[in-house]
Design an enzyme around this catalytic site. Structure first.
Site, PDB file in Angstrom:
ATOM      1  N   GLU A  61      17.350  31.285 -10.541  1.00 40.94           N
ATOM      2  CA  GLU A  61      18.051  32.541 -10.768  1.00 40.94           C
ATOM      3  C   GLU A  61      17.541  33.251 -12.023  1.00 40.94           C
ATOM      4  O   GLU A  61      17.456  34.477 -12.061  1.00 40.94           O
ATOM      5  CB  GLU A  61      19.565  32.293 -10.910  1.00 40.94           C
ATOM      6  CG  GLU A  61      20.211  31.684  -9.690  1.00 40.94           C
ATOM      7  CD  GLU A  61      20.286  30.161  -9.731  1.00 40.94           C
ATOM      8  OE1 GLU A  61      21.305  29.614  -9.292  1.00 40.94           O
ATOM      9  OE2 GLU A  61      19.324  29.520 -10.230  1.00 40.94           O
ATOM     10  N   ALA A 163       3.643   2.935  10.737  1.00 41.27           N
ATOM     11  CA  ALA A 163       2.467   3.381  11.483  1.00 41.27           C
ATOM     12  C   ALA A 163       2.113   2.264  12.444  1.00 41.27           C
ATOM     13  O   ALA A 163       1.900   1.121  12.024  1.00 41.27           O
ATOM     14  CB  ALA A 163       1.301   3.668  10.545  1.00 41.27           C
ATOM     15  N   THR A 170       1.677  -3.209  13.886  1.00 40.42           N
ATOM     16  CA  THR A 170       1.403  -2.516  12.622  1.00 40.42           C
ATOM     17  C   THR A 170       0.290  -3.145  11.799  1.00 40.42           C
ATOM     18  O   THR A 170      -0.151  -2.573  10.814  1.00 40.42           O
ATOM     19  CB  THR A 170       2.672  -2.478  11.749  1.00 40.42           C
ATOM     20  OG1 THR A 170       3.084  -3.833  11.479  1.00 40.42           O
ATOM     21  CG2 THR A 170       3.797  -1.741  12.450  1.00 40.42           C
ATOM     22  N   MET A 172      -2.982  -6.569  11.981  1.00 41.28           N
ATOM     23  CA  MET A 172      -3.538  -7.728  12.668  1.00 41.28           C
ATOM     24  C   MET A 172      -2.814  -8.991  12.191  1.00 41.28           C
ATOM     25  O   MET A 172      -2.057  -8.968  11.217  1.00 41.28           O
ATOM     26  CB  MET A 172      -5.042  -7.831  12.394  1.00 41.28           C
ATOM     27  CG  MET A 172      -5.834  -6.584  12.785  1.00 41.28           C
ATOM     28  SD  MET A 172      -5.479  -5.984  14.469  1.00 41.28           S
ATOM     29  CE  MET A 172      -6.155  -7.340  15.445  1.00 41.28           C
ATOM     30  N   SER A 177      -4.303  -4.018   7.909  1.00 44.27           N
ATOM     31  CA  SER A 177      -3.710  -2.857   8.584  1.00 44.27           C
ATOM     32  C   SER A 177      -4.444  -1.551   8.292  1.00 44.27           C
ATOM     33  O   SER A 177      -3.977  -0.483   8.653  1.00 44.27           O
ATOM     34  CB  SER A 177      -2.237  -2.702   8.170  1.00 44.27           C
ATOM     35  OG  SER A 177      -2.127  -2.460   6.782  1.00 44.27           O
ATOM     36  N   TRP A 179      -7.494   0.843   9.048  1.00 45.45           N
ATOM     37  CA  TRP A 179      -6.479   1.877   9.174  1.00 45.45           C
ATOM     38  C   TRP A 179      -6.101   1.970  10.649  1.00 45.45           C
ATOM     39  O   TRP A 179      -6.978   2.008  11.506  1.00 45.45           O
ATOM     40  CB  TRP A 179      -6.989   3.232   8.708  1.00 45.45           C
ATOM     41  CG  TRP A 179      -7.334   3.266   7.252  1.00 45.45           C
ATOM     42  CD1 TRP A 179      -8.568   3.241   6.696  1.00 45.45           C
ATOM     43  CD2 TRP A 179      -6.424   3.371   6.165  1.00 45.45           C
ATOM     44  NE1 TRP A 179      -8.494   3.330   5.336  1.00 45.45           N
ATOM     45  CE2 TRP A 179      -7.179   3.413   4.981  1.00 45.45           C
ATOM     46  CE3 TRP A 179      -5.038   3.441   6.074  1.00 45.45           C
ATOM     47  CZ2 TRP A 179      -6.601   3.520   3.721  1.00 45.45           C
ATOM     48  CZ3 TRP A 179      -4.471   3.549   4.823  1.00 45.45           C
ATOM     49  CH2 TRP A 179      -5.242   3.586   3.674  1.00 45.45           C
ATOM     50  N   ARG A 193       5.440  10.813   0.321  1.00 49.75           N
ATOM     51  CA  ARG A 193       5.448  10.110  -0.963  1.00 49.75           C
ATOM     52  C   ARG A 193       5.754  11.076  -2.100  1.00 49.75           C
ATOM     53  O   ARG A 193       6.510  10.769  -3.023  1.00 49.75           O
ATOM     54  CB  ARG A 193       4.095   9.450  -1.219  1.00 49.75           C
ATOM     55  CG  ARG A 193       3.830   8.202  -0.402  1.00 49.75           C
ATOM     56  CD  ARG A 193       2.488   7.600  -0.790  1.00 49.75           C
ATOM     57  NE  ARG A 193       2.089   6.515   0.101  1.00 49.75           N
ATOM     58  CZ  ARG A 193       0.888   5.978   0.124  1.00 49.75           C
ATOM     59  NH1 ARG A 193      -0.058   6.436  -0.694  1.00 49.75           N
ATOM     60  NH2 ARG A 193       0.608   5.002   0.964  1.00 49.75           N
ATOM     61  N   THR A 205       2.855  -6.820   1.752  1.00 49.65           N
ATOM     62  CA  THR A 205       2.010  -5.632   1.875  1.00 49.65           C
ATOM     63  C   THR A 205       1.033  -5.539   0.707  1.00 49.65           C
ATOM     64  O   THR A 205      -0.151  -5.213   0.881  1.00 49.65           O
ATOM     65  CB  THR A 205       2.885  -4.363   1.940  1.00 49.65           C
ATOM     66  OG1 THR A 205       3.713  -4.424   3.103  1.00 49.65           O
ATOM     67  CG2 THR A 205       2.031  -3.100   2.017  1.00 49.65           C
ATOM     68  N   ALA A 299       7.305  -5.761   8.481  1.00 47.97           N
ATOM     69  CA  ALA A 299       8.384  -5.865   9.452  1.00 47.97           C
ATOM     70  C   ALA A 299       9.681  -6.410   8.861  1.00 47.97           C
ATOM     71  O   ALA A 299      10.772  -5.913   9.170  1.00 47.97           O
ATOM     72  CB  ALA A 299       7.938  -6.751  10.616  1.00 47.97           C
TER      73      ALA A 299
END
Length: 367
Positions: A61, A163, A170, A172, A177, A179, A193, A205, A299
């Site tokens: 404003e 993904a 998601t 192997m 992972s 890509w 993000r 991960t 997972a």
């Protein structure tokens, strides 16, 4: 509704959409403050525009009133969020609008922040200013889903990103992972993000992919120094985070939930004791002003957020590939009856290269 009323409503919506577009200019830089846009109009002419660029800087404003100058007398201000009513790092915008002499203020979203919560509207009305609330409210709400939820409930807005392949895998069996999806989809992830206060992941991960989980590229943004980088929070119950992990290259933006480690403290990493997910999320809001949470995990952690009903939105990227039955599944919930299933409502489908992004929210049937 008369033709005159319909025309007035259409004009209000058009001006408010301009204010929403302005607010989006601050979507990567305002955290923890909300995104707000404002336009000032008189006799169908645009007099001033503004958006809130960064915490500590003037609100939307103020920029709009500066641009409009003395022409604000008798004008209409369109604001995406109820003008603030308190003194913080900046003075209250509601009083500024009164002093500027505007005749009408149109607000998209009321502000549930206890410091505002109707007080901004009250200040305007007590000054004799006409106030309308709710124009384009749904669109404006999306600007600040996390802030609005946190102010109203004390809990952040949680987005779960996954993904997967066509067969719901998601990674192997080894955990590899990179890509599954293409570059266009991965660029889209950077946006989510960038609007988040924290990205949560699990230690598995980190060990498998050694990701940075930060913002490295954004469509339409050339200067990444304007982006408020998200914190990265690692769930590491057994204290296995390697000190050589890429995520620790910027240790002051890293959080770890797990046993206390002096080596992490020496780096400046903020550490949390192991605690239930809902308590952790409340702590992120109350102690760290983190209102938008993004979960990018394997997972086990993804399933935990879902089963504890903590996910507000799931962003699922699906790649046109098959990884096979030995690859890791997207989730690891064990259901024995159809009644236990977690259902979602599909809100949007967007294609990125050969991949598809599904935006889903939990179905009421699953709550």
């Amino acid at each position: 509704m008369s033709e005159l009323q319909s025309s007035a409503l259409h004009a209000d919506q058009a001006w408010m959409k301009q204010a929403i577009a302005l607010a989006l200019q601050g979507q990567y830089s305002t955290k923890p403050n909300p995104n707000v846009g404002c336009v000032i109009v008189k006799d169908g002419l645009l007099l001033g525009t503004g958006y809130h660029p960064k915490a500590g800087q003037p609100h939307a404003e103020v920029f709009a009133m500066r641009e409009a100058g003395e022409q604000t007398q008798g004008a209409t201000a369109y604001v995406t969020l109820e003008p603030c009513a308190h003194y913080g790092r900046t003075p209250p915008c509601a009083k500024g609008l009164v002093e500027a002499g505007v005749a009408r203020v149109v607000i998209a979203c009321p502000d549930p922040n206890p410091l505002v919560a109707g007080k901004g509207v009250q200040i305007l009305k007590e000054a004799g200013i006409e106030v309308d609330v709710g124009i384009c409210q749904a669109e404006a709400h999306q600007l600040n889903a996390g802030f609005l939820k946190a102010m109203a409930t004390g809990m952040p807005y949680v987005r779960l990103k996954v993904a997967s392949s066509l067969d719901g895998r998601t990674a192997m069996a080894s955990g590899e992972s990179k890509w599954i999806t293409g570059s266009d989809a991965r660029l889209d992830v950077q946006h989510f993000r960038a609007i988040s206060g924290v990205v949560i992941t699990g230690i598995e991960t980190i060990l498998a992919d050694d990701p940075q989980l930060n913002v490295r590229q954004l469509q339409g943004v050339t200067d990444l120094t304007t982006v408020v980088q998200p914190k990265r929070l690692v769930f590491d119950r057994q204290g296995r985070l390697p000190l050589t992990a890429q995520i620790l290259q910027q240790p002051d933006t890293v959080m770890v939930m797990g046993p206390y480690r002096q080596a992490l403290a020496d780096l400046g990493v903020l550490q949390f004791a192991v605690q239930p997910l809902d308590q952790l999320l409340k702590q992120l809001v109350q102690s760290h002003q983190i209102y938008d949470v993004m979960v990018e995990a394997g997972a086990t952690l993804s399933t935990a957020f879902l089963q504890e009903k903590l996910v507000d939105e799931m962003i699922s990227y699906v790649a046109p590939t098959l990884l096979g039955q030995s690859a890791r599944a997207m989730f690891n919930a064990e259901f024995s009856q159809m009644a236990e299933q977690l259902r979602f409502k599909l809100m949007d489908v967007t294609q990125f290269g050969d991949d598809v992004r599904l935006t889903l929210i939990p179905s009421q049937e699953s709550l």
